[in-house]
Design a protein around this motif. Structure first.
Motif, PDB file in Angstrom:
ATOM      1  N   LEU A 442     -27.243  25.254   0.795  1.00 23.02           N
ATOM      2  CA  LEU A 442     -28.620  25.625   1.130  1.00 23.02           C
ATOM      3  C   LEU A 442     -28.665  26.153   2.542  1.00 23.02           C
ATOM      4  CD1 LEU A 442     -31.368  25.881   0.212  1.00 23.02           C
ATOM      5  CD2 LEU A 442     -31.945  23.904   1.508  1.00 23.02           C
ATOM      6  N   ILE A 443     -28.923  27.530   2.508  1.00 16.58           N
ATOM      7  CA  ILE A 443     -29.053  28.228   3.953  1.00 16.58           C
ATOM      8  C   ILE A 443     -30.530  28.388   4.031  1.00 16.58           C
ATOM      9  CG2 ILE A 443     -28.437  30.202   5.420  1.00 16.58           C
ATOM     10  CD1 ILE A 443     -25.488  30.126   3.989  1.00 16.58           C
ATOM     11  N   GLY A 444     -30.860  27.945   5.184  1.00 17.52           N
ATOM     12  CA  GLY A 444     -32.387  28.529   5.662  1.00 17.52           C
ATOM     13  C   GLY A 444     -32.220  29.497   6.835  1.00 17.52           C
ATOM     14  N   PHE A 445     -33.422  30.380   6.886  1.00 20.22           N
ATOM     15  CA  PHE A 445     -33.496  31.447   7.881  1.00 20.22           C
ATOM     16  C   PHE A 445     -34.753  31.975   7.695  1.00 20.22           C
ATOM     17  CE2 PHE A 445     -31.314  32.663   4.219  1.00 20.22           C
ATOM     18  CZ  PHE A 445     -31.910  33.744   3.525  1.00 20.22           C
ATOM     19  N   SER A 446     -35.136  32.412   9.088  1.00 23.23           N
ATOM     20  CA  SER A 446     -36.156  33.357   9.271  1.00 23.23           C
ATOM     21  C   SER A 446     -36.031  34.943   8.856  1.00 23.23           C
ATOM     22  CB  SER A 446     -36.755  33.429  10.796  1.00 23.23           C
ATOM     23  OG  SER A 446     -37.062  32.419  11.143  1.00 23.23           O
ATOM     24  N   GLY A 447     -37.152  35.493   8.382  1.00 21.58           N
ATOM     25  CA  GLY A 447     -36.889  37.072   7.615  1.00 21.58           C
ATOM     26  C   GLY A 447     -38.334  37.768   8.250  1.00 21.58           C
ATOM     27  N   GLY A 455     -41.498  35.140   8.297  1.00 23.71           N
ATOM     28  CA  GLY A 455     -41.494  33.909   7.257  1.00 23.71           C
ATOM     29  C   GLY A 455     -40.521  33.215   7.287  1.00 23.71           C
ATOM     30  N   CYS A 456     -40.398  32.218   6.365  1.00 15.60           N
ATOM     31  CA  CYS A 456     -39.373  31.213   6.250  1.00 15.60           C
ATOM     32  C   CYS A 456     -38.787  31.460   4.804  1.00 15.60           C
ATOM     33  CB  CYS A 456     -39.938  29.776   6.143  1.00 15.60           C
ATOM     34  SG  CYS A 456     -40.843  29.311   7.753  1.00 15.60           S
ATOM     35  N   TYR A 457     -37.381  31.584   4.739  1.00 17.94           N
ATOM     36  CA  TYR A 457     -36.721  31.915   3.627  1.00 17.94           C
ATOM     37  C   TYR A 457     -35.392  31.082   3.346  1.00 17.94           C
ATOM     38  CZ  TYR A 457     -38.818  36.616   3.766  1.00 17.94           C
ATOM     39  OH  TYR A 457     -39.829  37.494   3.795  1.00 17.94           O
TER      40      TYR A 457
END
Length: 653
Positions: A442-447, A455-457
């Motif tokens: 899992l990779i989380g990031f802002s966009g 937002g959060c992605y």
């Protein structure tokens, strides 16, 4: 529609077997080139505090308001011209033996990442610029560490308890005037939360603050330590701690930090503290860190979180010359030699990103650079992620690198890719990565984009996802307004995020990301994926179908396969591809034309998906039979292998 897929590499071999997939392991060269000043070992006695005491004490420390913390952030950062940029060190000798890298696989599978099983607020808007978002999951709790506050909560988002950073660290010895740059992880080897902050930038009290929970419960007691920048009591300090990182192995914690000179604020080198997680440390008796000052290794060096219990070497990761497309990996050998050796993982050249647009604001967001801020070792692979620019859009570039202990291929690239917006408009930034026991990632990031608020992605892959790819990114917390908070001529966002595995099952994955809240503010939001394999998933066994040599006009099969679905009712679809050696897929065999059929339901496969089953019950399997029909004639020539794929896709019914 939520989807996932699994592919069967199938082989029709008229004469000679051919290869279907090639993983190119790239050359590695190592150098013991890091220059180190004398290492300093010390014995540091902790203070012990209970969470209930901190909550009660918080009322006394109300004077440390969000506004004053924000002001301190502005003041301190005026002396840090190199943060968050990276310092790249060109080697004083040529690097040889590195083969050309295969191209990264840009984009994703075209299948949406699976839906989250839960999501909720990590922290309400606090007005800090930036919040430096970080959080970790334990067996029964979540901990959120931000500029300005430390929070504990249950894993359903309830039971939130919060104290200010001034309160949390109020028992450590010495003066504390400014506390910033948090990181927190759950170390599965010791069963504790570990947390760091930097403190007192720009004076002799500059230090790293380290806290370790006395058990797996962060609402009980914590042991807290202070490590001064000079390795002693701070009286000889000439540099400030900035942008610290935290990693671990089965036997040690490792803390790194950029060291910036008091005199001019410029980068001087990095400090590395190696802390044995021995009985004295775990009982709150004492810590015995060894501190080394290193030059010639660049800045923003990230120690790896090592989940493999057998691996006691600490790996340190940093970008190395983006135009050359390399990641540099240092190995720190414990316990007494503290020798550093460098390895290079060769990928493709990339460009660092710096800003991203947003809706309703002419002021772009400052989104850092290509520094690696999230790295881990799992099942013999080193995974890390960084933010890059691809065709003018921010993207998350990820790496899987061989970290097999004692292997001659240690440091070789296994695979790499970039997570980009399939729609070609979103910028992604400040990514973080986690890998579970099954090698699900899992990779989380802002966009953000010119038409969306920040937002959060997240994006996801399983071990069966095609090499170099992730499923498509998904928005899980939309931004609520524009964000314009300019500090030192930069509209600061970040400076990072965190994604982690849940130690309760070693399968569930969590991410905590920053989003643009209403009224020109920011907040953080948790996302949870799992427990374990994603709810919408499929795994086909056997994974290959080798037909050996086939005669023209012959048939092979029916051959039985099984499609195991995940923990949700699942629709299954199936398709096939043309052969790699010149044969093509058709409805009936002919010249260079082959066909593949399913017995039940009766299907002749094509390059478009067809329904294999409208619904398979969660956690069960579907059996199906395939028959291969060879071409009636062939003019592609002798010795040409024919490889093709059959893909089974899972989606919501």
């Amino acid at each position: 529609m939520l989807t996932a897929c699994d592919s069967l590499p199938l082989c029709a071999l008229p004469r000679v077997c051919g290869a279907f997939f090639a993983l190119v392991c790239l050359g590695m060269i190592s150098h013991a080139h890091a220059q180190s000043h004398e290492s300093i070992q010390s014995r540091v006695i902790p203070v012990t505090v209970t969470w209930s005491e901190l909550v009660a004490r918080e009322k006394t420390f109300r004077a440390i308001t969000s506004a004053s913390v924000k002001g301190q952030e502005k003041t301190a950062r005026t002396l840090t011209p190199l943060n968050p940029e990276s310092v790249y060190i060109q080697e004083p000798f040529p690097i040889v033996g590195l083969e050309a890298a295969p191209p990264d696989v840009s984009g994703t599978t075209g299948v949406a990442s699976p839906a989250l099983s839960a999501q909720f607020e990590g922290s309400p808007p606090a007005g800090l610029t930036p919040p430096d978002t970080h959080g970790a999951a334990g067996p029964n709790h979540l901990v959120v560490a931000l500029n300005g506050s430390v929070k504990t909560m249950n894993k359903d988002g309830s039971g939130v308890s919060s104290v200010g950073t001034g309160t949390f660290w109020s028992s450590v010895p010495g003066s504390l005037s400014f506390i910033f740059d948090p990181r927190v992880f759950y170390d599965p080897h010791i069963g504790r939360f570990v947390m760091i902050y930097a403190a007192d930038y720009g004076n002799i009290n500059s230090s790293v603050l380290l806290a370790v929970s006395a058990s797996s419960d962060p609402t009980a007691s914590w042991y807290q330590y202070r490590f001064y920048s000079d390795g002693g009591d701070g009286t000889t300090s000439t540099t400030s701690v900035d942008f610290p990182h935290l990693g671990f192995t089965a036997t040690h914690l490792t803390i790194t930090a950029n060291m910036l000179r008091f005199s001019d604020g410029n980068f001087d080198g990095i400090n590395v503290w190696s802390v044995p997680t021995d009985a004295d440390f775990l009982s709150g008796t004492a810590a015995t860190p060894t501190m080394s000052f290193l030059i010639g290794v660049g800045s923003n060096v990230c120690p790896v979180r090592t989940y493999d219990a057998a691996e006691t070497i600490q790996y340190l990761v940093t970008p190395h010359l983006p135009f050359a497309g390399r990641i540099r990996i240092h190995t720190l050998v414990h316990p007494s030699t503290y020798t550093y050796t460098a390895y290079y993982a060769q990928g493709t050249a990339y460009v660092s990103q710096s800003t991203a647009p947003q809706l309703d604001s002419a002021t772009n967001l400052d989104v850092g650079t290509d520094r690696v801020q999230s790295a881990l070792i799992r099942n013999g692979s080193l995974w890390c992620v960084q933010a890059v620019d691809v065709g003018g859009l921010g993207a998350a570039k990820w790496w899987e690198i061989d970290a097999t202990p004692g292997s001659p291929t240690l440091g070789d690239l296994i695979q790499s890719g970039t997570i980009e917006d399939p729609g070609g408009s979103l910028h992604f930034f400040y990514p973080s990565i986690a890998v579970n026991a099954n090698d699900d990632v899992l990779i989380g990031f802002s966009g953000s984009s010119t038409t969306t608020y920040v937002g959060c992605y997240y994006a996801y892959r399983t071990a069966a996802t095609p090499v170099g790819q992730f499923d498509d990114p998904v928005l899980y917390k939309a931004g609520l307004g524009p964000y314009t908070r300019v500090v030192q001529s930069r509209n600061r966002w970040g400076d990072y995020s965190n994604t982690c595995v849940d130690p309760a099952d070693d399968l569930t994955l969590w991410t905590i990301q920053e989003y643009a809240a209403a009224s020109n503010n920011n907040g953080t939001w948790w996302g949870k994926l799992g427990g374990g394999a994603d709810p919408i998933s499929v795994n086909v066994t056997p994974g290959t179908w080798n037909l050996s040599e086939v005669a023209l006009g012959s048939s092979h099969g029916p051959t039985s396969f099984s499609a195991q679905v995940g923990n949700a009712d699942t629709k299954l679809e199936i398709k096939a591809t043309d052969g790699a050696g010149g044969w093509t897929l058709g409805s009936a065999p002919g010249l260079n034309v082959f066909s593949v059929t399913v017995t039940s339901p009766a299907l002749t496969l094509s390059s478009s998906y067809q329904t294999l089953s409208p619904s398979v019950t969660a956690n069960t399997s579907l059996g199906f039979d395939l028959t291969y029909n060879a071409p009636t004639s062939d003019d592609v020539g002798a010795g040409v292998g024919q490889g093709f794929d059959i893909t089974v896709r899972a989606s919501t019914p």
